[in-house]
Design an enzyme around this catalytic site. Structure first.
Site, PDB file in Angstrom:
ATOM      1  N   SER A   1       0.926  -0.959   0.093  1.00  0.00           N
ATOM      2  CA  SER A   1       0.152   0.332   0.222  1.00  0.00           C
ATOM      3  C   SER A   1       1.124   1.270  -0.103  1.00  0.00           C
ATOM      4  CB  SER A   1      -0.978  -0.215   1.314  1.00  0.00           C
ATOM      5  OG  SER A   1      -2.441   1.084   1.341  1.00  0.00           O
TER       6      SER A   1
ATOM      7  N   ASP B   1      -9.337  -6.313  -3.306  1.00  0.00           N
ATOM      8  CA  ASP B   1      -9.071  -5.550  -2.996  1.00  0.00           C
ATOM      9  C   ASP B   1      -9.746  -4.490  -3.876  1.00  0.00           C
ATOM     10  OD1 ASP B   1      -6.972  -3.258  -2.342  1.00  0.00           O
ATOM     11  OD2 ASP B   1      -5.183  -4.452  -2.546  1.00  0.00           O
TER      12      ASP B   1
ATOM     13  N   HIS C   1      -7.171  -6.025   1.023  1.00  0.00           N
ATOM     14  CA  HIS C   1      -5.610  -5.243   0.422  1.00  0.00           C
ATOM     15  C   HIS C   1      -4.752  -5.865   2.209  1.00  0.00           C
ATOM     16  CE1 HIS C   1      -3.986  -1.395  -0.697  1.00  0.00           C
ATOM     17  NE2 HIS C   1      -3.751  -1.471   1.261  1.00  0.00           N
TER      18      HIS C   1
END
Length: 492
Positions: free
Chosen positions: A50, A137, A169
């Site tokens: 991320s 995700d 995610h």
């Protein structure tokens, strides 16, 4: 309702929305306080999730002379956000706003490299890149991840892109504590396979099986201020402490590889503890493959309440360039471990200072003196193995400040010659500050604020002084904090 769900998911990734923080029992060794030592590093890689994935790409592109490849879980292409939070949220996580095409970002990369703000783009050609995005995700949407794959492929990188997993995610690991489709703290999922092996196999070549025994390396906890521009990690939204896992083989002098691993938002040590270091499944491969793993730590600050790495410009407009402050700090750490084929540390020529003595302490300071060393032009002072003086110490005495009351610290001193080479360190001496040691206080987050230990903003609670995120502001969420100096509270 669909819009609200999107906002919650999207804002979470850059640190605007809420999440539930879960703990983890760490099998990774208990950290040993020390400093980063130089090892025989043959190649260097970077990985992240991320915000850490965006940062990993920035590190790889900016310092392609040093990094040989990258492994990225759920992120977009280089400088997608263009120093704009709205673009980050709605163009580079979701796709409501227009964003620059991979071709436009490739040209931006070339332009910056030509100006010396990045290493030459030609370095990326042939570099191995491993990308991962799960079908569940929705935090960083698939088209944005696709752009990252296109960006790298257009620049000649050798890309493997896993976009068929059902993961949410998260970083995905065989020992992840969360279910595969989860998007929740600590953002380490188990989908039944071993993507970490797949990533390392692509980046490093064939790898030995991960260790199934207790880890035998050491986890070094080091002071990040030593490597941070200006010496203040909190000023650039980085934590005071970082970590490095060093296998025994590397400690014994074997040629080793280095992996720099960057956590995601809500995943920094001050919030989830050892969760990523314990469950990422990197240390298990490190033990059997001569691999050092560096875990730098971001934290919270104004404009970054969830401890994300800077990929949209909350701290510096140079965030994606070699001059970016977080970029500089992480590179300093990697180079301290031996990344980039840096010049070996010169052999010390001056003897250890004799007579190191503690001449006095207060609640927050410790004063030292020692016998001058002939030929020394200055001295370096080390607290618990980490150099504490930012400027040369030109006299045979030093007062260390900013300490916690009622706490014992170990000090050593080394003389520095005219070439700037530090000599042998002295034997360590202990100094114990006066006053009572900080007491950990456990209470509801609401009680912390009414007692003046914390404050609330936007429905969340922040420790006074450190601004560490303690979670939701209510009478049900509890946290444990301590005061290390007047008005400065940190998590225990």
């Amino acid at each position: 309702m669909k819009i609200r769900k999107f906002l919650v998911a999207a804002l979470a990734a850059v640190g605007i929305a809420a999440t539930t923080v879960g703990g983890a029992t760490a099998a990774v060794p208990a950290p040993t306080t020390g400093s980063l030592q130089r090892y025989d590093i043959s190649s260097t890689y970077v990985s992240g999730l991320s915000s850490g994935g965006f940062m990993a790409n920035q590190m790889h592109v900016a310092h392609s002379d040093v990094f040989d490849g990258a492994g990225i879980f759920s992120a977009g292409p280089y400088d997608c956000a263009q120093n704009n939070l709205n673009t980050a949220l709605y163009g580079c996580m979701d796709t409501f706003m227009a964003r620059k095409t991979p071709a436009q970002l490739e040209q931006l990369t070339r332009d910056r490299a030509a100006a010396g703000k990045l290493d030459p783009v030609a370095n990326l050609s042939g570099d191995k890149v491993w990308l991962f995005h799960g079908t569940n995700d929705s935090t960083v949407k698939a088209p944005v991840n696709d752009d990252l794959a296109t960006y790298y492929r257009d620049l000649g990188s050798n890309v493997v892109y896993n976009n068929t997993s059902a993961s949410g995610h998260a970083w995905v690991s065989p020992i992840g504590p969360n279910s595969c489709t989860s998007t929740s703290s600590p953002y380490v999922n188990n989908c039944g396979g071993d993507p970490v092996k797949d990533m390392l196999t692509h980046l490093l070549g064939s790898v030995n099986p991960a260790s199934s025994s207790a880890l035998t390396g050491k986890l070094v906890k080091f002071d990040q201020s030593t490597y941070t521009p200006g010496g203040s990690p909190s000023a650039i939204s980085m934590g005071n402490e970082g970590f490095a896992y060093v296998p025994q083989s590397c400690q014994s002098g074997a040629s080793c590889k280095l992996m720099v691993t960057l956590h995601g938002c809500y995943q920094y040590f001050g919030l989830v503890g050892n969760a990523l270091m314990d469950k990422a499944y990197l240390n298990e491969y490190a033990d059997t493959n001569n691999l050092i793993v560096l875990y730098p730590q971001a934290t919270t600050m104004t404009g970054n309440p969830r401890g994300c790495w800077d990929w949209w410009g909350y701290k510096s407009a140079d965030y994606a360039q070699k001059s970016g402050p977080q970029m500089t700090a992480v590179m300093n750490m990697a180079k301290a471990l031996g990344a980039g084929g840096t010049t070996p540390t010169p052999t010390p020529t001056l003897p250890a200072p004799a007579g190191l003595t503690v001449t006095g302490t207060t609640d927050t300071t410790a004063s030292l003196s020692w016998t001058p060393v002939p030929g020394a032009v200055s001295y370096d002072v080390y607290r618990n193995g980490t150099k504490v003086n930012s400027a040369p110490v030109t006299s045979a005495g030093y007062t260390d400040s900013g300490l916690a009351a009622g706490t014992t610290y170990g000090y050593a001193v080394a003389a520095v010659d005219t070439a700037g080479t530090a000599g042998t360190r002295s034997a360590a001496v202990d100094a114990t500050t006066t006053g009572a040691a900080a007491v950990c206080v456990t209470a509801s987050n609401y009680a912390h604020t009414t007692a003046g230990r914390a404050h609330q903003s936007g429905g969340y609670t922040y420790a006074n002084g450190s601004d560490q995120n303690l979670g939701l502001w209510n009478v049900f969420a509890t946290s444990t904090i301590k005061q290390t100096s007047p008005g400065y509270w940190v998590t225990c």
